[in-house]
Write an enzyme that holds these catalytic residues in place. Structure first.
Site, short mmCIF file in Angstrom:
data_model
loop_
_atom_site.label_atom_id
_atom_site.label_comp_id
_atom_site.label_asym_id
_atom_site.label_seq_id
_atom_site.Cartn_x
_atom_site.Cartn_y
_atom_site.Cartn_z
N GLU A 37 0.80 -1.22 0.00
CA GLU A 37 0.00 0.00 0.00
C GLU A 37 0.84 1.28 0.00
OE1 GLU A 37 -3.04 -0.09 3.00
OE2 GLU A 37 -3.90 -1.95 2.24
N GLU A 84 -5.07 -8.60 0.96
CA GLU A 84 -5.71 -8.25 2.23
C GLU A 84 -7.19 -8.06 2.02
OE1 GLU A 84 -4.21 -4.93 4.53
OE2 GLU A 84 -2.13 -5.52 4.13
C1 FCB Z 1 -4.34 -2.01 5.57
C2 FCB Z 1 -2.95 -2.29 6.10
C3 FCB Z 1 -2.92 -3.35 7.18
C4 FCB Z 1 -4.07 -3.21 8.14
C5 FCB Z 1 -5.37 -3.13 7.38
C6 FCB Z 1 -6.59 -3.04 8.27
O1 FCB Z 1 -4.39 -0.74 5.03
O2 FCB Z 1 -2.11 -2.71 5.05
O3 FCB Z 1 -1.67 -3.27 7.83
O4 FCB Z 1 -3.87 -2.14 8.95
O5 FCB Z 1 -5.36 -2.03 6.53
#
Ligand code: FCB
Length: 485
Positions: free
Chosen positions: A176, A387
């Site tokens: 990210e 994620e």
């Molecule tokens: C993302 C992050 C991760 C976590 C999630 C909820 O943006 O990469 O580390 O904090 O959100």
């Protein structure tokens, strides 16, 4: 620019392709603790979290979930879930303390032991090189807004690849970079906490460059067959209304939220509209040097997509001045001002309906639309969801259980969304649930629980939530059980 709406035709949303990789994800600073042992030095997140007022309750990652000590137990939990892969990040300052110079073997040994333990349990390691914890020493030299940081990152990538490359098959350069650049240097709600949009855009370019240089370094060090990726939190941007002004707001957010990374990484150029939108903030001609775009566009094998909620935008009504006091953390707020460079006059909205404990609206259609957009715009590029998950206000019952039906619901909906995208042609190879266990949720501290395992921070015991059992069943079956499941 923004995606076409999801088809609502019936599809089989239960079974996933064979070979689909089921995983869970964490990040070093959120779980490891042990911040001052075996030669580790502070990263920007150590400094930031120790600065009064920066994190909820003054929480820091000093102890976190003590994964550095308890990693064997944690790998057992992964094995109980039946995970095929585990995505974790390497703490840069644990293996190369000042961000320069040789490896500190004691620190690297931790990752060697972790990788061995994973492989012994039949779990594929997926390494993320940078999940936001820049060495403080490099920040003191200018951080991501300066070019040399990109070069240091590539050197560090080579060191980790040399140490772990024989046993790790999936490599992610950055996690990210949007958050690193725009929350770290723009809105300042993440480390290092600078609020300077010019610095944020410079950081974005140097993160892109660092990614490209690291891809080269990894290719040179890794055996053929290793897969190299980057994880982007691509925004599924939707205009609040179909008005020209709201659509224009969505276009601008798409430029500075998505195409600022996908443009150079996947198409070899920054989009013209982004350059025009931000020309008052940065001199792109001076910033982007000869050869940079070719370096950034080095081919990758996989695109990692992190998705939580869609981003709904509107234009600030004419005559109304932007109010910086309402600026939120990731553009997921309600009527709040934009944390995106050059877009102070764009407002963000939360769709009505169910939300997670982060206040983020639950809308799995955003994930299908995003995956299908990637499929349309970058055909032939395999994707992994690196994620996806949700925080809820989980409570330990007196019987020692944690009932989290809302998380199961969230996961069911989003896995269903992935399956729909696959059925419509998207090449999605795996899914990593965020997160294996509750952990330090950055500026929100320990109050937000995303885990499959509940962590009792007083005792550090890990307790499987109902969702852990549910996810284990999904993995076992390779399919999402029906509502009764
Ligand atoms: C993302 C992050 C991760 C976590 C999630 C909820 O943006 O990469 O580390 O904090 O959100």
């Amino acid at each position: 620019m923004t995606s076409a709406p999801t088809e609502s035709a019936p599809v089989d949303t239960t079974a996933f392709p064979s070979g689909f990789l089921w995983g869970a994800a964490t990040a070093a600073y959120q779980i490891e603790g042990a911040v001052d042992v075996d030669g580790r030095t502070p990263s920007i997140w150590d400094t930031f979290s120790r600065t009064p007022g920066r994190t909820a309750g003054g929480d820091t990652g000093d102890r976190a979930t003590e994964h550095y000590l308890r990693y064997r137990q944690d790998v057992r939990l992964m094995s109980e879930l039946g995970l095929g892969a585990y995505r974790f990040s390497v703490s840069w300052t644990r293996v190369q303390p000042t961000g320069r110079g040789p490896v500190v073997e004691r620190g690297m040994d931790f990752y060697r032991r972790l990788v061995d333990e994973l492989l012994e349990h039949g779990i594929q390691p997926a390494v993320t090189l940078y999940h936001w914890d820049l060495p403080q020493d490099l920040e003191d030299l200018g951080g991501w807004p300066v070019r040399t940081t990109a070069e240091r990152f590539a050197d560090y990538a080579a060191l980790v690849a040399d140490a772990l490359g024989d046993r790790v098959g999936i490599w992610t350069t950055l996690n990210e970079p949007w958050c690193s650049a725009f929350l770290g240097y723009g809105s300042g709600v993440h480390a290092p906490g600078r609020a300077d949009w010019t610095a944020a855009l410079r950081a974005a370019h140097h993160l892109n460059l660092g990614h490209g240089l690291a891809v080269d370094a990894l290719r040179a060090a890794l055996p053929a067959g290793a897969r190299i990726a980057v994880s982007l939190n691509l925004h599924e941007v939707r205009p609040l209304t179909e008005s020209a002004a709201d659509r224009e707001a969505a276009r601008r957010i798409d430029a500075v939220g998505n195409r600022v990374f996908t443009g150079p990484m996947l198409n070899g150029a920054y989009p013209d509209d982004l350059l025009a939108d931000t020309a008052h903030l940065v001199d792109w001609r001076a910033l982007v040097q000869d050869g940079d775009l070719a370096a950034i566009a080095r081919p990758i094998d996989l695109l990692g997509v992190n998705y939580y909620t869609p981003t709904v935008t509107s234009a600030l009504p004419p005559g109304q001045a932007p109010d910086p006091a309402t600026a939120g953390d990731a553009g997921h707020g309600d009527g709040e001002q934009s944390p995106f460079a050059g877009c102070a006059d764009v407002l963000f909205h939360r769709a009505p309906g169910r939300r997670t404990d982060m206040g983020w609206p639950i809308d799995p259609t955003g994930l299908t639309d995003l995956l299908l957009r990637i499929h349309r715009e970058h055909p032939g590029l395999p994707v992994m969801v690196t994620e996806n998950g949700a925080a809820f206000d989980d409570r330990l019952t007196p019987e020692g259980t944690v009932h989290d039906p809302q998380r199961i619901d969230y996961l069911r909906g989003h896995l269903d969304a992935v399956r729909r995208a696959i059925a419509a042609g998207a090449d999605v190879r795996g899914y990593f649930l965020w997160s294996l266990m509750d952990n330090f949720e950055w500026a929100h501290g320990y109050g937000k629980r995303f885990g499959l395992y509940y962590v009792d921070y007083a005792t550090q015991s890990r307790i499987p939530k109902d969702s852990a059992r549910w996810y284990a069943e999904v993995i076992r079956a390779g399919a999402v059980p029906d509502q009764r499941g």
